[in-house]
Design an enzyme around this catalytic site. Sequence first.
Site, PDB file in Angstrom:
ATOM      1  N   SER A 159       3.558  -1.854  10.598  1.00 34.11           N
ATOM      2  CA  SER A 159       5.060  -1.917  10.735  1.00 34.11           C
ATOM      3  C   SER A 159       5.708  -3.031  10.421  1.00 34.11           C
ATOM      4  CB  SER A 159       5.109  -1.472  12.170  1.00 34.11           C
ATOM      5  OG  SER A 159       4.783  -0.174  12.493  1.00 34.11           O
ATOM      6  N   GLY A 163       2.706   2.445  11.018  1.00 37.39           N
ATOM      7  CA  GLY A 163       3.619   3.538  10.702  1.00 37.39           C
ATOM      8  C   GLY A 163       4.122   4.033  12.054  1.00 37.39           C
ATOM      9  N   GLU A 197      -5.358  -4.730  10.601  1.00 38.14           N
ATOM     10  CA  GLU A 197      -4.331  -3.722  10.876  1.00 38.14           C
ATOM     11  C   GLU A 197      -4.524  -2.911  12.235  1.00 38.14           C
ATOM     12  OE1 GLU A 197      -2.462  -2.721   6.809  1.00 38.14           O
ATOM     13  OE2 GLU A 197      -3.968  -1.340   7.121  1.00 38.14           O
ATOM     14  N   ASN A 257       0.847  -1.176   0.056  1.00 41.72           N
ATOM     15  CA  ASN A 257       0.205  -0.022   0.023  1.00 41.72           C
ATOM     16  C   ASN A 257       0.861   1.402   0.042  1.00 41.72           C
ATOM     17  OD1 ASN A 257      -1.851   1.765   0.515  1.00 41.72           O
ATOM     18  ND2 ASN A 257      -2.635   1.319   2.590  1.00 41.72           N
ATOM     19  N   TRP A 258       1.132   1.641  -1.165  1.00 38.76           N
ATOM     20  CA  TRP A 258       1.949   3.091  -1.211  1.00 38.76           C
ATOM     21  C   TRP A 258       1.215   4.273  -0.644  1.00 38.76           C
ATOM     22  CZ3 TRP A 258       4.111   2.393  -6.965  1.00 38.76           C
ATOM     23  CH2 TRP A 258       4.674   1.355  -7.195  1.00 38.76           C
ATOM     24  N   GLY A 292       3.070  -0.917   4.224  1.00 36.55           N
ATOM     25  CA  GLY A 292       2.755   0.434   4.103  1.00 36.55           C
ATOM     26  C   GLY A 292       4.259   1.132   3.739  1.00 36.55           C
ATOM     27  N   GLY A 293       4.774   1.610   4.777  1.00 32.99           N
ATOM     28  CA  GLY A 293       6.362   2.249   4.649  1.00 32.99           C
ATOM     29  C   GLY A 293       7.396   1.288   3.753  1.00 32.99           C
ATOM     30  N   GLU A 304      -6.895   4.840   7.606  1.00 35.20           N
ATOM     31  CA  GLU A 304      -6.773   6.103   7.210  1.00 35.20           C
ATOM     32  C   GLU A 304      -7.876   6.656   6.329  1.00 35.20           C
ATOM     33  OE1 GLU A 304      -2.927   5.276   5.442  1.00 35.20           O
ATOM     34  OE2 GLU A 304      -2.016   4.861   7.567  1.00 35.20           O
TER      35      GLU A 304
END
Length: 254
Positions: free
Chosen positions: A216, A174, A168, A10-11, A237-238, A100
């Site tokens: 994370s 994050g 999640e 997931n960018w 994510g990151g 989000e």
Amino acid sequence: MARRPLIAGNWKMNGLRGDGLALASALVQRMKAETGPAFDMVVCPPFTLVAGVGAAVAGSGIALGGQDCHGAEKGAHTGDIGAAMLADLGCAFVIVGHSERRTDHAETDAQVKVKAEAALAAGLTPIVCIGETASQRDAGDTMEVVKGQLAGSLPEGASAANTVIAYEPVWAIGTGRTPTTGEVQEVHALIRGELAARLGGGEGGAGGLRILYGGSVKPANAGELMALPDIDGGLIGGASLNADDFWAIAECCQ
Ligand code: 13P
């Protein structure tokens, strides 16, 4: 039961064209060098990059996904994107109900369900996200919250073949903090049990439906997470913005 792991990137709202294309081609190179990967991979770029990244990954075995879709097929919804539009660009997946989106856009379980159903109608596999906040966990409400979100967000017609769930915990996204492996497995087992009650426990239902963990995930912790019995991949994510890290996470599924 054999569930093929899915590693989803997931960018989020990251990347201009050059970044997205460089990342996509780095992943394609690695996939081409792979003989018989033990995982499925999907990248979910921001809408502006879906077409370009789609062209870059076409034929590579890396699938394409959107990060959200509207619940309606089409119409007067300025700024929104319909599921059929994503399918038209080659998407096979779409994330719905990410925390989000739930926070930034006040999306409810009922709206997430409608979005997931719109995805199914367009032939996309929704990746339906659920997870508790820090205060809900601290209050001991994790299981009830996750159960409620699952019941409210799961689309009608869901099956192992057409739907993915992502757990999640909001407080792990994050932050570099993750639940213990015991805590993750406990929630995933609960989700699978709830799915079994709703869809049956066989391969076509809870037994075959993939439940991803997100929050994370890094190369350093992916091995122990992916080894848990009810974890069938990750929503990253990151670390999905770095080809080496994303690939290293995927390789933990080997
Ligand atoms: P991080 O991997 O950056 O914690 O994000 C997880 C996530 O929200 C994926 O959807």
